[in-house]
Design a protein around this motif. Structure first.
Motif, mmCIF file in Angstrom:
data_model
loop_
_atom_site.group_PDB
_atom_site.id
_atom_site.type_symbol
_atom_site.label_atom_id
_atom_site.label_comp_id
_atom_site.label_asym_id
_atom_site.label_seq_id
_atom_site.Cartn_x
_atom_site.Cartn_y
_atom_site.Cartn_z
ATOM 1 N N PHE A 18 0.834 -1.209 0.000
ATOM 2 C CA PHE A 18 0.000 0.000 0.000
ATOM 3 C C PHE A 18 0.873 1.265 0.000
ATOM 4 O O PHE A 18 0.806 2.085 -0.921
ATOM 5 N N ILE A 19 1.701 1.409 1.009
ATOM 6 C CA ILE A 19 2.543 2.604 1.089
ATOM 7 C C ILE A 19 3.683 2.484 0.081
ATOM 8 O O ILE A 19 4.011 3.442 -0.637
ATOM 9 N N ASP A 39 9.789 -7.923 -2.638
ATOM 10 C CA ASP A 39 8.489 -8.122 -1.974
ATOM 11 C C ASP A 39 8.042 -9.564 -2.208
ATOM 12 O O ASP A 39 8.208 -10.113 -3.306
ATOM 13 N N HIS A 42 2.734 -11.048 -0.505
ATOM 14 C CA HIS A 42 2.036 -11.805 0.541
ATOM 15 C C HIS A 42 0.567 -12.034 0.150
ATOM 16 O O HIS A 42 -0.166 -11.066 -0.107
ATOM 17 N N HIS A 46 -2.168 -9.381 -1.080
ATOM 18 C CA HIS A 46 -2.313 -9.258 -2.536
ATOM 19 C C HIS A 46 -3.236 -10.317 -3.145
ATOM 20 O O HIS A 46 -3.527 -10.254 -4.333
ATOM 21 N N VAL A 66 11.830 -11.415 2.922
ATOM 22 C CA VAL A 66 12.967 -10.975 3.754
ATOM 23 C C VAL A 66 13.365 -12.076 4.732
ATOM 24 O O VAL A 66 14.433 -12.018 5.332
ATOM 25 N N LEU A 87 10.114 -1.528 4.285
ATOM 26 C CA LEU A 87 8.677 -1.479 4.581
ATOM 27 C C LEU A 87 8.085 -2.876 4.779
ATOM 28 O O LEU A 87 6.994 -3.007 5.350
ATOM 29 N N SER A 131 9.976 2.004 8.344
ATOM 30 C CA SER A 131 8.574 2.370 8.622
ATOM 31 C C SER A 131 8.177 1.743 9.942
ATOM 32 O O SER A 131 7.725 0.618 9.993
ATOM 33 N N TYR A 191 2.842 -7.399 17.419
ATOM 34 C CA TYR A 191 3.196 -6.545 16.274
ATOM 35 C C TYR A 191 4.011 -5.341 16.742
ATOM 36 O O TYR A 191 5.070 -5.035 16.188
ATOM 37 N N LYS A 195 7.873 -4.159 15.863
ATOM 38 C CA LYS A 195 8.241 -2.869 15.234
ATOM 39 C C LYS A 195 9.299 -2.163 16.082
ATOM 40 O O LYS A 195 10.229 -1.554 15.551
ATOM 41 N N VAL A 221 -2.451 4.828 8.628
ATOM 42 C CA VAL A 221 -2.355 5.303 7.246
ATOM 43 C C VAL A 221 -3.561 4.755 6.477
ATOM 44 O O VAL A 221 -3.932 3.594 6.646
HETATM 45 N N1 LIG Z 1 -0.600 1.164 7.024
HETATM 46 C C1 LIG Z 1 -0.465 1.626 8.250
HETATM 47 O O1 LIG Z 1 -1.412 2.164 8.847
HETATM 48 C C2 LIG Z 1 0.860 1.528 8.945
HETATM 49 C C3 LIG Z 1 0.991 2.121 10.213
HETATM 50 C C4 LIG Z 1 2.209 2.012 10.869
HETATM 51 C C5 LIG Z 1 3.284 1.377 10.273
HETATM 52 N N2 LIG Z 1 3.114 0.796 9.045
HETATM 53 C C6 LIG Z 1 4.256 0.079 8.471
HETATM 54 O O2 LIG Z 1 4.439 0.498 7.137
HETATM 55 C C7 LIG Z 1 4.939 -0.594 6.359
HETATM 56 C C8 LIG Z 1 4.117 -0.771 5.108
HETATM 57 O O3 LIG Z 1 2.781 -1.026 5.487
HETATM 58 P P1 LIG Z 1 1.596 -1.094 4.438
HETATM 59 O O4 LIG Z 1 0.415 -0.496 5.082
HETATM 60 O O5 LIG Z 1 2.043 -0.591 3.119
HETATM 61 O O6 LIG Z 1 1.351 -2.645 4.398
HETATM 62 P P2 LIG Z 1 1.122 -3.643 3.149
HETATM 63 O O7 LIG Z 1 0.748 -4.941 3.756
HETATM 64 O O8 LIG Z 1 0.231 -3.047 2.135
HETATM 65 O O9 LIG Z 1 2.575 -3.743 2.515
HETATM 66 C C9 LIG Z 1 3.565 -4.571 3.051
HETATM 67 C C10 LIG Z 1 4.254 -5.237 1.882
HETATM 68 O O10 LIG Z 1 5.255 -6.113 2.432
HETATM 69 C C11 LIG Z 1 5.184 -7.347 1.748
HETATM 70 N N3 LIG Z 1 5.663 -8.373 2.665
HETATM 71 C C12 LIG Z 1 5.049 -8.875 3.759
HETATM 72 N N4 LIG Z 1 5.825 -9.803 4.332
HETATM 73 C C13 LIG Z 1 6.959 -9.872 3.585
HETATM 74 C C14 LIG Z 1 8.149 -10.639 3.664
HETATM 75 N N5 LIG Z 1 8.313 -11.552 4.626
HETATM 76 N N6 LIG Z 1 9.114 -10.448 2.729
HETATM 77 C C15 LIG Z 1 8.961 -9.538 1.731
HETATM 78 N N7 LIG Z 1 7.844 -8.787 1.594
HETATM 79 C C16 LIG Z 1 6.859 -8.954 2.517
HETATM 80 C C17 LIG Z 1 3.730 -7.541 1.377
HETATM 81 O O11 LIG Z 1 3.594 -8.418 0.258
HETATM 82 C C18 LIG Z 1 3.307 -6.106 1.056
HETATM 83 O O12 LIG Z 1 3.462 -5.830 -0.319
HETATM 84 C C19 LIG Z 1 4.961 -1.796 7.292
HETATM 85 O O13 LIG Z 1 6.273 -1.941 7.793
HETATM 86 C C20 LIG Z 1 4.032 -1.416 8.414
HETATM 87 O O14 LIG Z 1 4.400 -2.034 9.632
HETATM 88 C C21 LIG Z 1 1.939 0.855 8.369
#
Ligand SMILES: NC(=O)c1ccc[n+]([C@@H]2O[C@H](COP(=O)([O-])OP(=O)(O)OC[C@H]3O[C@@H](n4cnc5c(N)ncnc54)[C@H](O)[C@@H]3O)[C@@H](O)[C@H]2O)c1
Length: 362
Positions: A18-19, A39, A42, A46, A66, A87, A131, A191, A195, A221
């Motif tokens: 997403f981000i 990536d 997941h 997705h 990762v 991320l 992040s 979680y 973090k 977010v």
């Molecule tokens: N969205 C929020 O509100 C929010 C708030 C605080 C922190 N964050 C942090 O921001 C980051 C991005 O969050 P997001 O909202 O875009 O989430 P998201 O789930 O949309 O994106 C995370 C991405 O990481 C990939 N992923 C997951 N596990 C993986 C692995 N083991 N190896 C490789 N890729 C992997 C997923 O396929 C996905 O594309 C994260 O670290 C999350 O903890 C998000």
């Protein structure tokens, strides 16, 4: 001083998310030289049979976890990034309470693998954007009825079962949450602990690996592109999907939980600002809209935007999730000071954009 990211090679783990996917596009707009998106696509985020987003030229995608140290190190060494943006993560607070090992492996071991892999790169200073999350504060800072600061106790499941969702201190006083900036960590979910551990690992390895840490702690977010199918994260996406499916929104607790909803493009701008800053960031920076909104209020606004009647289409269920906190809102003064960043998208505009996008993807 502004660091030029033009022509830089940037690794973005989780860059299909997403981000990440919006950040990757923004970095290309800013003239980044090459971007490697690493990536796992997941399935919870997705779906099955997922593909990488349609990125512009200059972006290469590698599907890998990762958690797979060898694959990650190979990708790192072949690409040799100038900047690392990390991320990739498992992101569901509630789910993390049940899937403890899974969350620790992805978030903690995954970060450890990344830091270890960086040790195989030619030594030079590399900015490393992490992040992190507001969740590391737990209930966060609070004040007593007389306005004096007081430490919040973890809310008890038995009290919540009886409909008491207040936050108390050790003297039994009901507390009120206040805005947080680089406060004391007190994670209340697995979680959140992972973090915080990511932050610690980065700080532990910064000097030996010549990394320049840029740690951002995001609030909630939201916006277009957030997975509508992931039931574990993104309360506004979940609500939007429910509303568009004609369902009634179930408000947890008493609907009075407070959150700071920050639009995804504002978060992306904060990431770019953090990467462009060349001064070391001596503290983690909180990124939010800086406005507190109850879950009840945001649900009502979302329903209204969708043309539905909030009176008819939301109900307080009294259900609750262990690890959820009562009040979250950022003090964004440090972000303004250190990153020269401020959010630009109002909640109403952001919700409208989310709904328009969700209607198109439903
Ligand atoms: N969205 C929020 O509100 C929010 C708030 C605080 C922190 N964050 C942090 O921001 C980051 C991005 O969050 P997001 O909202 O875009 O989430 P998201 O789930 O949309 O994106 C995370 C991405 O990481 C990939 N992923 C997951 N596990 C993986 C692995 N083991 N190896 C490789 N890729 C992997 C997923 O396929 C996905 O594309 C994260 O670290 C999350 O903890 C998000």
């Amino acid at each position: 001083m502004v660091r030029k990211i033009e022509s830089m090679k940037i690794l973005v783990t989780g860059g299909a998310g997403f981000i990440g996917s919006r950040l990757v596009r923004k970095l290309i707009e800013f003239g980044a030289g090459e971007i490697l998106v690493y990536d796992s696509l997941h399935p919870q985020v997705h779906g099955d049979n997922a593909a990488f987003p349609d990125f512009p030229d200059g972006v290469t995608c590698v599907r890998g976890s990762v958690e797979d140290a060898a694959n990650l190190t190979n990708a790192l060494v072949a690409f040799d990034p100038d900047i690392v943006v990390h991320l990739a993560a498992e992101t569901g607070t509630g789910q993390s309470q049940d899937e403890i090992a899974r969350y620790c492996t992805a978030n903690v071991t995954g970060t450890a693998n990344l830091l270890q892999g960086i040790g195989f790169l030619p030594p030079r200073i590399r900015p490393f954007l992490l992040s992190s999350s507001r969740s590391i504060y737990g209930e966060g800072p609070h004040v007593a009825p007389d306005g004096s600061p007081s430490r919040a106790l973890c809310r008890r499941a038995d009290a919540m079962q009886n409909g008491d969702f207040n936050v108390y201190d050790a003297k039994g006083r009901v507390l009120q949450g206040v805005r947080v900036a680089d406060g004391l960590p007190e994670p209340l979910s697995v979680y959140a602990s992972t973090k915080l551990m990511q932050e610690q690992l980065l700080l532990n390895c910064a000097e030996p690996k010549r990394l320049d840490p840029r740690i951002l702690r995001f609030q909630n977010v939201y916006g277009p592109g957030q997975s509508l199918r992931n039931p574990y994260t993104g309360v506004l996406s979940i609500f939007t999907a429910q509303i568009l499916a004609g369902k009634t929104i179930d408000l947890y607790e008493d609907g009075g939980m407070v959150r700071d909803f920050v639009f995804v493009d504002d978060v992306v701008d904060a990431c770019v600002a953090a990467l462009q800053g060349s001064e070391p960031l001596k503290e983690a920076i909180d990124i939010g809209a800086g406005e507190d909104t109850t879950i009840r209020a945001v649900a009502a606004e979302l329903l209204t935007i969708c043309g539905a009647d909030p009176q008819q289409r939301m109900q307080v269920s009294g259900r609750f999730r262990p690890g959820d906190i009562k009040y979250a809102c950022a003090d964004i003064a440090p972000a303004k000071r250190h990153l020269d960043w401020a959010p630009r998208v109002s909640l109403n505009t952001g919700l409208q954009l989310l709904v328009d996008w969700a209607r198109g993807s439903a």
